[in-house]
Write an enzyme that holds these catalytic residues in place. Sequence first.
Site: not given
Ligand code: OSB
Ligand code: MG
Length: 374
Positions: A143, A168, A170, A195, A219, A244, A268, A296
């Site tokens: 991500s 992924k 953002k 995401d 996402e 999520d 999660k 994550g």
């Molecule tokens: O929305 O998935 C998310 C990290 C912190 C808070 C929200 C998210 C994320 C990530 C990182 O996308 C995922 C990772 O590498 O741990």
């Molecule tokens: Mg997310």
Amino acid sequence: MKKFILKIHITPLMAKIFVYNLKLPLKIPFETSFGVQNERDVLLFRYSGDVEAWGESVTDSYPGYSYEDNGTALYIFRNYLLEILSETEDPYNFIEASKKIKGHNMAKSAVETMLWDLKAKREKKGLKELIGGKKERIESGISIGILPMERLISMVRNSLDKGYRRIKLKVKPGWDVDVVRTIRREFGDIPLTVDANQAFEKHPELVLALDKYELLMIEQPMNERNFLGHSRLQKQMSTPICLDESIHSVDDAQRMLEMDAGRIINLKIGRVGGLSESLKIIEFAGKNKIPIWCGGMLETGIGRALNVIVQSREEFRIPGDTSPSDRYFERDVIKRPFIMKNGMIDVPDGIGLGIEPDIEFIEKLSKVHEFEVV
Ligand code: OSB
Ligand code: MG
């Protein structure tokens, strides 16, 4: 004299909980639609008694992803969960008894993780075995936060070279369609997702405009409570929506399915209040053929171990957000950090979580809170 005898009888039964709070710098700033993060503000739970057991809270110092943060997690633990923990050390019973405390899933999950590690260690079993995990390794995705375009391109290239099985990105309003178009133009048909972390509540048109880029999923475009909005979007799109933030329990997964508010689940463990609830969601997803993957929260090796272990369940068939330790930190808090080979991460095969926290390193960096389980 009486007092003395009493003491020697009680001492061996007493366990302590240490809560460690430490900051670990992130190698690369992580920017999402809700803010930029340069470090992880880590909260770890350690049970120290007949055995040692650990859990990590996925909260951070800022409540941007959810209302919980490290402050609330510690508060809820100190004021409510510690007492429940002194009544039962069984993870299922603990979660059941914790239901009288509303919300605060991440705080509950951190304690529950520690109790799963404890249970597995007392039974001298791996947590993988306890939850019916089968796989020996899991597929790793990455991500990537919002970065200047040049850096984003080089990070995507680098990630593909390293072997990540899925990329992924953002996104947020203003960092949306153009970004996806540029990455598609540069890299072609790579396994790509985006995401939004709820940022498109007022811009459904931008979500619809992403539909033609053959993303594996989009996402959480809308607010976490907006199942109706997600459902309306999903009806107009062929790209699956993945939820999520919206999923806090198996009931939410059912709501997603029945309302067609999304077609993929990002699990999660912290967000849903622990492994017990996660197993219900995993089984629900399996039964209803809903693709599920593990998200994550930039966890250290302790939370990461839990994420890797849960993905050893066969319901997980697509790469998640679990990257190796060195994607995040110069130095992890466990002795044998998670590494990626061929885009895969090995599932720990020791007892409990199967990791060895580096207590010396943790204590050197931490503010410590000490509690007694009585
Ligand atoms: O929305 O998935 C998310 C990290 C912190 C808070 C929200 C998210 C994320 C990530 C990182 O996308 C995922 C990772 O590498 O741990
Ligand atoms: Mg997310």
